[in-house]
Design a protein around this motif. Structure first.
Motif, PDB file in Angstrom:
ATOM      1  N   GLN A  33      26.465  89.088  56.088  1.00 47.51           N
ATOM      2  CA  GLN A  33      27.028  89.845  57.193  1.00 47.51           C
ATOM      3  C   GLN A  33      26.072  90.943  57.624  1.00 47.51           C
ATOM      4  N   ALA A  34      26.065  91.206  58.927  1.00 48.68           N
ATOM      5  CA  ALA A  34      25.241  92.273  59.502  1.00 48.68           C
ATOM      6  C   ALA A  34      26.155  93.288  60.171  1.00 48.68           C
ATOM      7  N   LYS A  35      25.833  94.564  60.019  1.00 48.22           N
ATOM      8  CA  LYS A  35      26.658  95.642  60.560  1.00 48.22           C
ATOM      9  C   LYS A  35      25.783  96.625  61.311  1.00 48.22           C
ATOM     10  N   MET A  36      26.185  96.922  62.560  1.00 48.04           N
ATOM     11  CA  MET A  36      25.472  97.892  63.386  1.00 48.04           C
ATOM     12  C   MET A  36      26.218  99.225  63.361  1.00 48.04           C
ATOM     13  N   ASP A  37      25.541 100.279  63.812  1.00 49.56           N
ATOM     14  CA  ASP A  37      26.132 101.614  63.835  1.00 49.56           C
ATOM     15  C   ASP A  37      26.747 101.867  65.211  1.00 49.56           C
ATOM     16  N   ILE A  51      17.245 102.278  65.199  1.00 54.11           N
ATOM     17  CA  ILE A  51      18.418 101.467  65.520  1.00 54.11           C
ATOM     18  C   ILE A  51      18.924 100.875  64.209  1.00 54.11           C
ATOM     19  N   PHE A  52      20.085 101.316  63.779  1.00 56.91           N
ATOM     20  CA  PHE A  52      20.580 100.960  62.454  1.00 56.91           C
ATOM     21  C   PHE A  52      21.124  99.532  62.422  1.00 56.91           C
ATOM     22  N   CYS A  53      20.790  98.850  61.344  1.00 61.11           N
ATOM     23  CA  CYS A  53      21.307  97.507  61.076  1.00 61.11           C
ATOM     24  C   CYS A  53      21.314  97.310  59.563  1.00 61.11           C
ATOM     25  N   GLU A  54      22.498  97.132  59.019  1.00 63.63           N
ATOM     26  CA  GLU A  54      22.637  96.907  57.588  1.00 63.63           C
ATOM     27  C   GLU A  54      23.238  95.527  57.356  1.00 63.63           C
ATOM     28  N   PHE A  55      22.779  94.866  56.317  1.00 59.55           N
ATOM     29  CA  PHE A  55      23.320  93.544  56.003  1.00 59.55           C
ATOM     30  C   PHE A  55      23.746  93.504  54.545  1.00 59.55           C
ATOM     31  N   SER A  56      24.782  92.718  54.293  1.00 59.05           N
ATOM     32  CA  SER A  56      25.314  92.569  52.944  1.00 59.05           C
ATOM     33  C   SER A  56      25.299  91.103  52.559  1.00 59.05           C
ATOM     34  N   SER A  57      25.026  90.869  51.287  1.00 58.77           N
ATOM     35  CA  SER A  57      24.924  89.512  50.769  1.00 58.77           C
ATOM     36  C   SER A  57      25.654  89.445  49.446  1.00 58.77           C
ATOM     37  N   SER A  58      25.995  88.235  49.057  1.00 59.73           N
ATOM     38  CA  SER A  58      26.650  88.038  47.773  1.00 59.73           C
ATOM     39  C   SER A  58      25.680  88.171  46.612  1.00 59.73           C
ATOM     40  N   ASP A  59      24.384  88.176  46.917  1.00 58.48           N
ATOM     41  CA  ASP A  59      23.375  88.298  45.870  1.00 58.48           C
ATOM     42  C   ASP A  59      23.370  89.706  45.293  1.00 58.48           C
ATOM     43  N   ILE A  60      22.922  89.819  44.076  1.00 63.05           N
ATOM     44  CA  ILE A  60      22.862  91.099  43.393  1.00 63.05           C
ATOM     45  C   ILE A  60      21.682  91.911  43.921  1.00 63.05           C
ATOM     46  N   LEU A  61      21.940  93.203  44.207  1.00 63.69           N
ATOM     47  CA  LEU A  61      20.873  94.098  44.649  1.00 63.69           C
ATOM     48  C   LEU A  61      20.021  94.536  43.460  1.00 63.69           C
ATOM     49  N   PRO A  62      18.711  94.792  43.688  1.00 61.86           N
ATOM     50  CA  PRO A  62      17.961  94.606  44.944  1.00 61.86           C
ATOM     51  C   PRO A  62      17.697  93.134  45.227  1.00 61.86           C
ATOM     52  N   LEU A  63      17.580  92.819  46.513  1.00 63.59           N
ATOM     53  CA  LEU A  63      17.396  91.444  46.941  1.00 63.59           C
ATOM     54  C   LEU A  63      15.939  91.012  46.801  1.00 63.59           C
ATOM     55  N   GLU A 130      18.866  90.173  63.784  1.00 62.07           N
ATOM     56  CA  GLU A 130      19.153  88.876  63.164  1.00 62.07           C
ATOM     57  C   GLU A 130      18.555  88.847  61.757  1.00 62.07           C
ATOM     58  N   VAL A 131      19.406  88.546  60.793  1.00 56.27           N
ATOM     59  CA  VAL A 131      18.987  88.465  59.389  1.00 56.27           C
ATOM     60  C   VAL A 131      19.232  87.047  58.901  1.00 56.27           C
ATOM     61  N   ILE A 132      18.220  86.462  58.271  1.00 48.73           N
ATOM     62  CA  ILE A 132      18.311  85.085  57.783  1.00 48.73           C
ATOM     63  C   ILE A 132      17.998  85.058  56.293  1.00 48.73           C
ATOM     64  N   GLN A 133      18.910  84.481  55.561  1.00 48.32           N
ATOM     65  CA  GLN A 133      18.712  84.188  54.140  1.00 48.32           C
ATOM     66  C   GLN A 133      19.113  82.732  53.959  1.00 48.32           C
ATOM     67  N   PHE A 134      18.178  81.859  54.157  1.00 47.37           N
ATOM     68  CA  PHE A 134      18.457  80.428  54.296  1.00 47.37           C
ATOM     69  C   PHE A 134      19.370  79.919  53.185  1.00 47.37           C
ATOM     70  N   PRO A 135      20.424  79.152  53.597  1.00 49.98           N
ATOM     71  CA  PRO A 135      20.750  78.687  54.957  1.00 49.98           C
ATOM     72  C   PRO A 135      21.704  79.612  55.702  1.00 49.98           C
ATOM     73  N   ARG A 136      21.905  80.825  55.217  1.00 53.96           N
ATOM     74  CA  ARG A 136      22.841  81.752  55.849  1.00 53.96           C
ATOM     75  C   ARG A 136      22.146  82.572  56.932  1.00 53.96           C
ATOM     76  N   ARG A 137      22.944  82.989  57.917  1.00 54.87           N
ATOM     77  CA  ARG A 137      22.409  83.743  59.051  1.00 54.87           C
ATOM     78  C   ARG A 137      23.468  84.733  59.523  1.00 54.87           C
ATOM     79  N   ALA A 138      23.054  85.957  59.855  1.00 51.41           N
ATOM     80  CA  ALA A 138      23.969  86.979  60.371  1.00 51.41           C
ATOM     81  C   ALA A 138      23.270  87.762  61.472  1.00 51.41           C
ATOM     82  N   GLN A 139      24.053  88.324  62.382  1.00 49.67           N
ATOM     83  CA  GLN A 139      23.473  89.082  63.476  1.00 49.67           C
ATOM     84  C   GLN A 139      24.461  90.122  63.991  1.00 49.67           C
ATOM     85  N   GLY A 140      23.919  91.120  64.670  1.00 52.92           N
ATOM     86  CA  GLY A 140      24.719  92.167  65.289  1.00 52.92           C
ATOM     87  C   GLY A 140      23.994  92.708  66.495  1.00 52.92           C
TER      88      GLY A 140
END
Length: 207
Positions: A33-37, A51-63, A130-140
């Motif tokens: 998921q991608a989140k804008m301010d 220009i703020f853009c944050e994305f969240s993933s199910s993977d453990i941080l740090p990515l 646009e953030v891509i973590q194949f095969p997932r994709r998110a945008q805001g």
């Protein structure tokens, strides 16, 4: 021959099932998921902006930054065509607009914010992250509005000048309509006393 093809058919069915499980719909917990301010961001002409853009993933941080691609696009308000502003692909940054960049260290923690220096009027419009973590994709998306600071300052100066003139007029009106009569009244008893004392001293000197 018919019985000999049975194992191959079963293996094909199993292989197809595995492919469907990999490419099929994913659980919400495994989404990107991608989140804008907000929806609109206002900046001053010639200034620097993030220009703020944050994305969240199910993977453990740090990515793992090698698995993440980030792209930024701009669509002008009077155009339907997008132009690429920035791209991060396999760890390499490409700025299609001079001065465009993101923080490589903060990207590991889900930050894809775009930094732009010396923003210009023609750069206002809709920015898409646009953030891509194949095969997932998110945008805001977010609208960037650029304000000419000089015109705004002139307008503000005129407003302040008008307010000052109004205040001076009000003070002048109150001073001469209320303060002055009260001042004359407050001085009148002293004037009378001074006059009486003068007449009394003149009478004494006459004797």
């Amino acid at each position: 021959m018919a019985n000999g093809g049975g194992p191959f058919l079963a293996a094909a069915v199993i292989f197809l099932g595995l492919l469907l499980s990999l490419w099929g719909p994913r659980d919400a917990s495994d989404s990107l998921q991608a989140k804008m301010d907000g929806k609109i961001q206002v900046v001053s002409l010639g200034g620097n902006v993030i220009i703020f853009c944050e994305f969240s993933s199910s993977d453990i941080l740090p990515l793992d930054i090698r698995d993440i691609e980030i792209r930024w696009f701009l669509r002008s308000l009077n155009s339907d065509k997008e132009i690429k502003v920035f791209e991060l692909y396999r760890g390499h940054q490409t700025a299609f607009r001079p001065g465009a960049k993101i923080s490589m260290s903060r990207r590991r923690w889900g930050d894809a914010s775009l930094y732009l220096s010396h923003i210009q009027i023609q750069e206002r419009g809709e920015y898409r992250c646009e953030v891509i973590q194949f095969p997932r994709r998110a945008q805001g998306t977010i609208i960037l509005d650029v304000v000419e600071h000089g015109n705004y300052a002139i307008f503000s100066g005129l407003i302040i000048t008008v307010i000052l003139f109004v205040l001076v007029g009000v003070i002048w009106f109150l001073h001469f309509r209320k303060v002055k009569p009260m001042l004359f009244l407050s001085l009148e008893p002293e004037y009378l006393i001074h006059k009486e004392l003068k007449e009394f001293s003149f009478a004494i000197s006459g004797f």
